[in-house]
Design a protein around this motif. Structure first.
Motif, PDB file in Angstrom:
ATOM      1  N   PHE A  51       0.814  -1.215   0.000  1.00 32.33           N
ATOM      2  CA  PHE A  51       0.000   0.000   0.000  1.00 32.33           C
ATOM      3  C   PHE A  51       0.846   1.262   0.000  1.00 32.33           C
ATOM      4  CE2 PHE A  51      -2.714   3.071   2.453  1.00 32.33           C
ATOM      5  CZ  PHE A  51      -3.621   3.299   1.441  1.00 32.33           C
ATOM      6  N   PHE A  52       1.860   1.310   0.852  1.00 34.95           N
ATOM      7  CA  PHE A  52       2.660   2.523   0.981  1.00 34.95           C
ATOM      8  C   PHE A  52       3.567   2.760  -0.229  1.00 34.95           C
ATOM      9  CE2 PHE A  52       1.782   1.862   5.580  1.00 34.95           C
ATOM     10  CZ  PHE A  52       1.067   3.035   5.758  1.00 34.95           C
ATOM     11  N   GLU A  53       3.782   1.734  -1.037  1.00 34.00           N
ATOM     12  CA  GLU A  53       4.609   1.900  -2.232  1.00 34.00           C
ATOM     13  C   GLU A  53       3.848   2.580  -3.363  1.00 34.00           C
ATOM     14  OE1 GLU A  53       4.511  -1.067  -0.466  1.00 34.00           O
ATOM     15  OE2 GLU A  53       6.398  -0.549   0.525  1.00 34.00           O
ATOM     16  N   ASN A  54       2.533   2.690  -3.253  1.00 31.33           N
ATOM     17  CA  ASN A  54       1.710   3.285  -4.312  1.00 31.33           C
ATOM     18  C   ASN A  54       1.744   4.808  -4.194  1.00 31.33           C
ATOM     19  OD1 ASN A  54      -0.167   3.922  -6.248  1.00 31.33           O
ATOM     20  ND2 ASN A  54      -1.694   2.443  -5.541  1.00 31.33           N
ATOM     21  N   ARG A  55       2.863   5.390  -4.563  1.00 29.64           N
ATOM     22  CA  ARG A  55       3.058   6.830  -4.424  1.00 29.64           C
ATOM     23  C   ARG A  55       2.135   7.628  -5.328  1.00 29.64           C
ATOM     24  NH1 ARG A  55       7.070   8.009  -1.208  1.00 29.64           N
ATOM     25  NH2 ARG A  55       7.551  10.038  -2.081  1.00 29.64           N
ATOM     26  N   LYS A  56       1.756   7.046  -6.452  1.00 29.58           N
ATOM     27  CA  LYS A  56       0.836   7.737  -7.375  1.00 29.58           C
ATOM     28  C   LYS A  56      -0.518   7.958  -6.695  1.00 29.58           C
ATOM     29  CE  LYS A  56       0.584   7.388 -12.112  1.00 29.58           C
ATOM     30  NZ  LYS A  56       0.486   6.641 -13.351  1.00 29.58           N
ATOM     31  N   LEU A  57      -1.012   6.945  -5.985  1.00 30.70           N
ATOM     32  CA  LEU A  57      -2.283   7.073  -5.256  1.00 30.70           C
ATOM     33  C   LEU A  57      -2.191   8.183  -4.216  1.00 30.70           C
ATOM     34  CD1 LEU A  57      -5.133   6.074  -4.356  1.00 30.70           C
ATOM     35  CD2 LEU A  57      -3.925   4.500  -2.831  1.00 30.70           C
ATOM     36  N   PHE A  58      -1.109   8.206  -3.448  1.00 33.36           N
ATOM     37  CA  PHE A  58      -0.963   9.228  -2.413  1.00 33.36           C
ATOM     38  C   PHE A  58      -0.807  10.622  -3.020  1.00 33.36           C
ATOM     39  CE2 PHE A  58       0.110   5.450   0.040  1.00 33.36           C
ATOM     40  CZ  PHE A  58      -0.738   5.634   1.121  1.00 33.36           C
ATOM     41  N   GLY A  59      -0.177  10.695  -4.181  1.00 32.82           N
ATOM     42  CA  GLY A  59      -0.088  11.976  -4.881  1.00 32.82           C
ATOM     43  C   GLY A  59      -1.458  12.485  -5.286  1.00 32.82           C
ATOM     44  N   LYS A  60      -2.318  11.597  -5.779  1.00 29.75           N
ATOM     45  CA  LYS A  60      -3.684  11.984  -6.167  1.00 29.75           C
ATOM     46  C   LYS A  60      -4.499  12.410  -4.949  1.00 29.75           C
ATOM     47  CE  LYS A  60      -4.005   9.066 -10.278  1.00 29.75           C
ATOM     48  NZ  LYS A  60      -4.641   7.892 -10.890  1.00 29.75           N
ATOM     49  N   VAL A  61      -4.358  11.656  -3.858  1.00 32.79           N
ATOM     50  CA  VAL A  61      -5.068  12.018  -2.624  1.00 32.79           C
ATOM     51  C   VAL A  61      -4.603  13.384  -2.131  1.00 32.79           C
ATOM     52  CG1 VAL A  61      -5.372  11.415  -0.181  1.00 32.79           C
ATOM     53  CG2 VAL A  61      -5.541   9.633  -1.930  1.00 32.79           C
ATOM     54  N   LEU A  62      -3.310  13.643  -2.207  1.00 32.57           N
ATOM     55  CA  LEU A  62      -2.761  14.922  -1.768  1.00 32.57           C
ATOM     56  C   LEU A  62      -3.335  16.074  -2.593  1.00 32.57           C
ATOM     57  CD1 LEU A  62      -0.612  16.371   0.055  1.00 32.57           C
ATOM     58  CD2 LEU A  62       0.940  16.117  -1.859  1.00 32.57           C
ATOM     59  N   VAL A  63      -3.326  15.935  -3.920  1.00 33.18           N
ATOM     60  CA  VAL A  63      -3.825  17.006  -4.790  1.00 33.18           C
ATOM     61  C   VAL A  63      -5.320  17.230  -4.588  1.00 33.18           C
ATOM     62  CG1 VAL A  63      -4.218  17.645  -7.203  1.00 33.18           C
ATOM     63  CG2 VAL A  63      -2.002  16.740  -6.503  1.00 33.18           C
ATOM     64  N   ALA A  64      -6.099  16.134  -4.546  1.00 33.88           N
ATOM     65  CA  ALA A  64      -7.550  16.263  -4.354  1.00 33.88           C
ATOM     66  C   ALA A  64      -7.864  16.873  -2.990  1.00 33.88           C
ATOM     67  CB  ALA A  64      -8.222  14.904  -4.503  1.00 33.88           C
ATOM     68  N   GLY A  65      -7.137  16.429  -1.977  1.00 34.62           N
ATOM     69  CA  GLY A  65      -7.371  16.964  -0.643  1.00 34.62           C
ATOM     70  C   GLY A  65      -7.017  18.442  -0.543  1.00 34.62           C
ATOM     71  N   LEU A  66      -5.927  18.834  -1.208  1.00 35.91           N
ATOM     72  CA  LEU A  66      -5.561  20.255  -1.225  1.00 35.91           C
ATOM     73  C   LEU A  66      -6.621  21.075  -1.940  1.00 35.91           C
ATOM     74  CD1 LEU A  66      -1.728  20.073  -1.984  1.00 35.91           C
ATOM     75  CD2 LEU A  66      -2.796  20.890   0.123  1.00 35.91           C
TER      76      LEU A  66
END
Length: 193
Positions: A39-54
């Motif tokens: 899960f933590f290796e999926n940096r693309k997912l976390f990038g999308k969550v970061l942008v959407a959350g911002l």
């Protein structure tokens, strides 16, 4: 209305129950992904969550913080709370691999979380309430944050000093003794002699 009925009415009015339920459902989904691995290796997912959350969380939270009349039942709180929390979580996961040299300084504070919580609560009581200096509401925000950082810095230094001599914090040792039986676990480390 007072007591329990008021408490529950406030939770319903401010949409606290759906917000907490939503966060719990997100936690379940994350837990399942963690159990599946990678899960933590999926940096693309976390990038999308970061942008959407911002994009959603920061503007809504800014309205909540700076526009008069906004309360927990306002649209800004309802829309901004969870996305902002997800943004902070995603940012933490993205920064974690590079931040470990800095974050390792927080480990002693975390190992003494109960001791530090009780300590800063006592400091707050002394400084801000009538049993001490009564400074509540008299400090400007920058000064207040400066005091908070000084207290936390002192706790970081004290925690490191204490854990160099003892295996765990004093409140943690007391809690452990009360839980598992008095006298079973010595407070001192072997190296502390």
């Amino acid at each position: 209305m007072s007591g329990t009925p008021y408490s529950w009415a406030l939770r319903v009015q401010t949409w606290r129950i759906p917000k907490v339920l939503g966060i719990m459902l997100v936690g379940i989904a994350v837990g399942r992904r963690l159990a599946a691995g990678g899960f933590f290796e999926n940096r693309k997912l976390f990038g999308k969550v970061l942008v959407a959350g911002l994009a959603v969380g920061v503007p809504a939270t800014a309205v909540y913080a700076f526009v008069p009349g906004q309360g927990q039942a306002s649209w800004s709180s309802l829309i901004g709370t969870v996305p902002l929390a997800l943004t902070l979580a995603a940012a933490f996961v993205l920064v974690w691999p590079r931040a470990q040299p800095v974050l390792r300084h927080l480990v002693p504070v975390g190992r003494m979380a109960l001791t530090n919580y009780l300590t800063h609560s006592m400091i707050g009581l002394i400084f801000f309430y009538g049993i001490g200096f009564g400074l509540a509401g008299t400090l400007s925000p920058p000064f207040f944050y400066g005091v908070a950082l000084l207290i936390f810095g002192g706790q970081m230094l004290f925690s490191r000093w204490w854990l160099d001599r003892y295996e765990q914090g004093p409140a943690e040792a007391l809690w452990r003794s009360a839980t598992y039986g008095w006298g079973r676990k010595p407070l001192k480390t072997d190296s502390a002699g």
